[in-house]
Design a protein around this motif. Structure first.
Motif, mmCIF file in Angstrom:
data_model
loop_
_atom_site.group_PDB
_atom_site.id
_atom_site.type_symbol
_atom_site.label_atom_id
_atom_site.label_comp_id
_atom_site.label_asym_id
_atom_site.label_seq_id
_atom_site.Cartn_x
_atom_site.Cartn_y
_atom_site.Cartn_z
ATOM 1 N N ALA A 86 -32.063 -17.309 2.200
ATOM 2 C CA ALA A 86 -30.891 -16.705 1.556
ATOM 3 C C ALA A 86 -31.217 -15.309 1.029
ATOM 4 O O ALA A 86 -30.345 -14.444 0.935
ATOM 5 N N GLU A 87 -32.485 -15.081 0.683
ATOM 6 C CA GLU A 87 -32.892 -13.755 0.218
ATOM 7 C C GLU A 87 -33.035 -12.798 1.409
ATOM 8 O O GLU A 87 -32.672 -11.625 1.311
ATOM 9 N N PHE A 90 -28.704 -11.973 3.638
ATOM 10 C CA PHE A 90 -27.657 -11.928 2.620
ATOM 11 C C PHE A 90 -26.382 -12.645 3.091
ATOM 12 O O PHE A 90 -25.840 -13.493 2.388
ATOM 13 N N PRO A 143 -29.932 -16.070 -12.611
ATOM 14 C CA PRO A 143 -30.757 -16.152 -11.396
ATOM 15 C C PRO A 143 -31.359 -14.807 -11.006
ATOM 16 O O PRO A 143 -30.771 -13.765 -11.265
ATOM 17 N N MET A 144 -32.527 -14.876 -10.374
ATOM 18 C CA MET A 144 -33.215 -13.669 -9.905
ATOM 19 C C MET A 144 -33.333 -13.684 -8.382
ATOM 20 O O MET A 144 -34.224 -13.039 -7.818
ATOM 21 N N SER A 145 -32.470 -14.445 -7.739
ATOM 22 C CA SER A 145 -32.445 -14.481 -6.277
ATOM 23 C C SER A 145 -31.000 -14.705 -5.849
ATOM 24 O O SER A 145 -30.179 -15.178 -6.636
ATOM 25 N N SER A 146 -30.700 -14.366 -4.605
ATOM 26 C CA SER A 146 -29.339 -14.609 -4.118
ATOM 27 C C SER A 146 -29.081 -16.114 -4.024
ATOM 28 O O SER A 146 -27.967 -16.580 -4.299
ATOM 29 N N THR A 149 -28.206 -17.284 -7.386
ATOM 30 C CA THR A 149 -26.860 -16.791 -7.699
ATOM 31 C C THR A 149 -25.806 -17.676 -7.052
ATOM 32 O O THR A 149 -24.819 -18.069 -7.686
ATOM 33 N N ARG B 109 -21.050 -2.563 -0.108
ATOM 34 C CA ARG B 109 -22.245 -2.930 0.652
ATOM 35 C C ARG B 109 -22.168 -2.452 2.101
ATOM 36 O O ARG B 109 -23.194 -2.124 2.713
ATOM 37 N N LEU B 156 -22.150 -12.847 -12.109
ATOM 38 C CA LEU B 156 -23.310 -13.271 -11.314
ATOM 39 C C LEU B 156 -23.422 -12.437 -10.041
ATOM 40 O O LEU B 156 -24.518 -12.026 -9.642
ATOM 41 N N LEU B 157 -22.273 -12.207 -9.399
ATOM 42 C CA LEU B 157 -22.285 -11.377 -8.191
ATOM 43 C C LEU B 157 -22.751 -9.956 -8.525
ATOM 44 O O LEU B 157 -23.579 -9.379 -7.821
ATOM 45 N N ASP B 160 -26.418 -9.833 -8.890
ATOM 46 C CA ASP B 160 -27.156 -9.982 -7.632
ATOM 47 C C ASP B 160 -27.040 -8.728 -6.772
ATOM 48 O O ASP B 160 -28.034 -8.266 -6.206
ATOM 49 N N ARG B 163 -29.230 -6.140 -8.389
ATOM 50 C CA ARG B 163 -30.640 -6.459 -8.177
ATOM 51 C C ARG B 163 -31.085 -6.048 -6.779
ATOM 52 O O ARG B 163 -32.207 -5.566 -6.585
ATOM 53 N N ARG B 164 -30.178 -6.235 -5.815
ATOM 54 C CA ARG B 164 -30.515 -5.891 -4.431
ATOM 55 C C ARG B 164 -30.309 -4.413 -4.137
ATOM 56 O O ARG B 164 -30.484 -3.988 -2.981
ATOM 57 N N ALA B 240 -32.407 -7.227 -15.203
ATOM 58 C CA ALA B 240 -31.587 -7.968 -14.249
ATOM 59 C C ALA B 240 -30.296 -8.496 -14.882
ATOM 60 O O ALA B 240 -29.387 -8.916 -14.177
#
Lengths: 320, 320
Positions: A86-87, A90, A143-146, A149, B109, B156-157, B160, B163-164, B240
């Protein structure tokens, strides 16, 4: 009773399905039918219970619609793209983990007078650093990942759909599951199983993080038990917060290795090769180390006693 | 600099747009263009700054795409279906508040080398009972309404996507904004403005909750100030967790009424009619009462000094 298992061909899904077949009932209610759904056929058979084995895309609209039109009493939703994938991808992560789950919820909403129990498997990846002490169910979802999330968003949806009476939802945040049988997968946590499974099978295993990394672990059997308990318990005491941290075993990598030595001696331990991987480390560093699962324990969820028992359970499984 | 304001025709959007025009710059950067977007034309004009005034559906794909293809440097996203309406109309709330926002994020994006500042207006409705003490930014998001759920998901979105590195996002959770000019709207919090605005205008106002209900309030001017500060501040210290509780004034309904008496005497207070509404009460009961906005204060966000100042600011606005 009819149970639909989404993600039934996966490691936990298979174990859950087989255990439901062996028990023949969920709580006190006899099981008439289990629908196993996954990307691949689950190919699990039973003489006593009708098994419908369907393969497809959990994010495909017509597929999910046909499953829901059959009005299963209980839906256990395990289907997901794992954290590492998932990371890396996307679109795929959001498509399957968010859109797929939301579409399932919407399909249930579209049915008249249909309010099944929905058990959603979330993850401790909904949490992110900084942490302070053991994580209770009141800790912020950050969360620190997709992947995390997507799981956190589905938890919010599950709470809202349940609050509105659309279905009777419960979310369980699984610890990292070890020892996974088979091959490594794309989850960033894959090495936690690898450093036990591979050495026990006479193979070398790569350890990509420091020995001091602490994790929150549960066996595959414990995970299947969590899901069954979640499918049967009275959800009224949950109130509006329907997602729970599951109990687990808090152990460092060093502690895991010591338990491996205790159970199987020095030879397997010598097969663990340290090869730090900054990408894995970056993900794992943002995972919480220890939980306070008081709420889940009070609701009757039970964990493994310690890490050595988890290794022994894996060895028993391998001998089956 | 080009600023896009989504929801520019709303009460806060109009105030923000006019203030940006009056200041002529955002931080130290001169503003060349402001695009005002809403369901209706905003009809705000300027001699110095180019204003593009567009009406449309914020959840419509081609509309949002055309706005983003213009590559605004800063996007301030205020467009939303309010809480009462999002609770009454499940589909509309999710369509606008979740799908509209996510589509905006996705359109950003899709652009190459485009990483604008995105300021998202969230709400204290992301929180739900039970509460314990003043709510800090570490408190669990546990909304008790579909509106709060939609806002929490967008937070949350936003985290994320930021973060990306897709965009540079910041979310601000507005207190309840009082005194709103004009007519009551469908927000469950509408009465907080009504019990000040209507009596001051010689009209009767309905108070649907007890005098003991405590709330977290900010003036429209303070809200515009929060948005401008969020559009300019250095986001690096946020890490984050990019969403913040804004500072506000904690006051009970009784305290609001006393401040009204202090500012305008007994006559307006006599025009408040108590008519408990269980539906409004049920929503408001699940809102938090007091916050600890230490993080926002440290980042330079500033609140109104007290509730009497908020009333006086409203009276000044009415005389413009």
């Amino acid at each position: 009773m009819h149970i639909l298992i989404l993600g039934a061909a996966g490691m936990i899904g298979r174990r859950l399905t087989k255990r439901l077949i062996a028990e023949g009932k969920l709580g006190e209610t006899p099981i008439d039918k289990i629908t196993t759904f996954d990307v691949f056929p689950s190919q699990i058979h039973s003489d006593e219970i009708r098994i419908e084995d369907i393969a497809g895309d959990v994010a495909d609209r017509s597929t999910i619609e046909s499953l829901i039109l059959d009005r299963p009493d209980v839906i256990i939703h395990l289907a997901a793209v794992v954290s590492g994938e998932a990371e890396a991808d996307f679109d795929k992560g959001y498509h399957v983990n968010l859109d797929g789950t939301r579409q399932l919820f919407e399909m249930i909403r579209a049915q008249e007078d249909y309010h099944p129990r929905v058990v959603f498997t979330s993850s401790i990846a909904v949490y992110g650093a900084p942490f302070s002490g053991a994580i209770s169910d009141e800790f912020l979802l950050a969360p620190m990942s997709s992947y995390g999330t997507q799981k956190a968003i589905c938890e919010l949806l599950l709470n809202d759909y349940s609050r509105r009476g659309i279905f009777d939802g419960i979310g369980i945040r699984l610890p990292t599951i070890v020892v996974r049988p088979g091959k490594p997968n794309k989850a960033a946590s894959s090495f936690f199983s690898g450093i036990i499974r591979e050495p026990l099978a006479g193979l070398e295993a790569v350890l990509p993080v420091d020995d001091s990394v602490k994790s929150w672990l549960a066996s595959p059997d414990a995970a299947a038990g969590f899901l069954i308990h979640a499918a049967t318990l009275d959800t009224a005491p949950l109130g509006a917060r329907r997602c729970l941290n599951m109990p687990g075993v808090a152990v460092t990598v060093a502690g895991m290795i010591e338990a491996l030595r205790e159970v199987a001696g020095d030879a397997p331990v010598a097969r663990i090769r340290r090869e730090p991987d900054p990408a894995v480390r970056a993900i794992v560093d943002n995972w919480p180390e220890e939980f306070d699962p008081a709420r889940a324990l009070a609701l009757g969820f039970t964990a493994d006693p310690d890490f050595a028992s988890i290794i022994r359970a894996h060895l028993r499984d391998q001998q089956k």
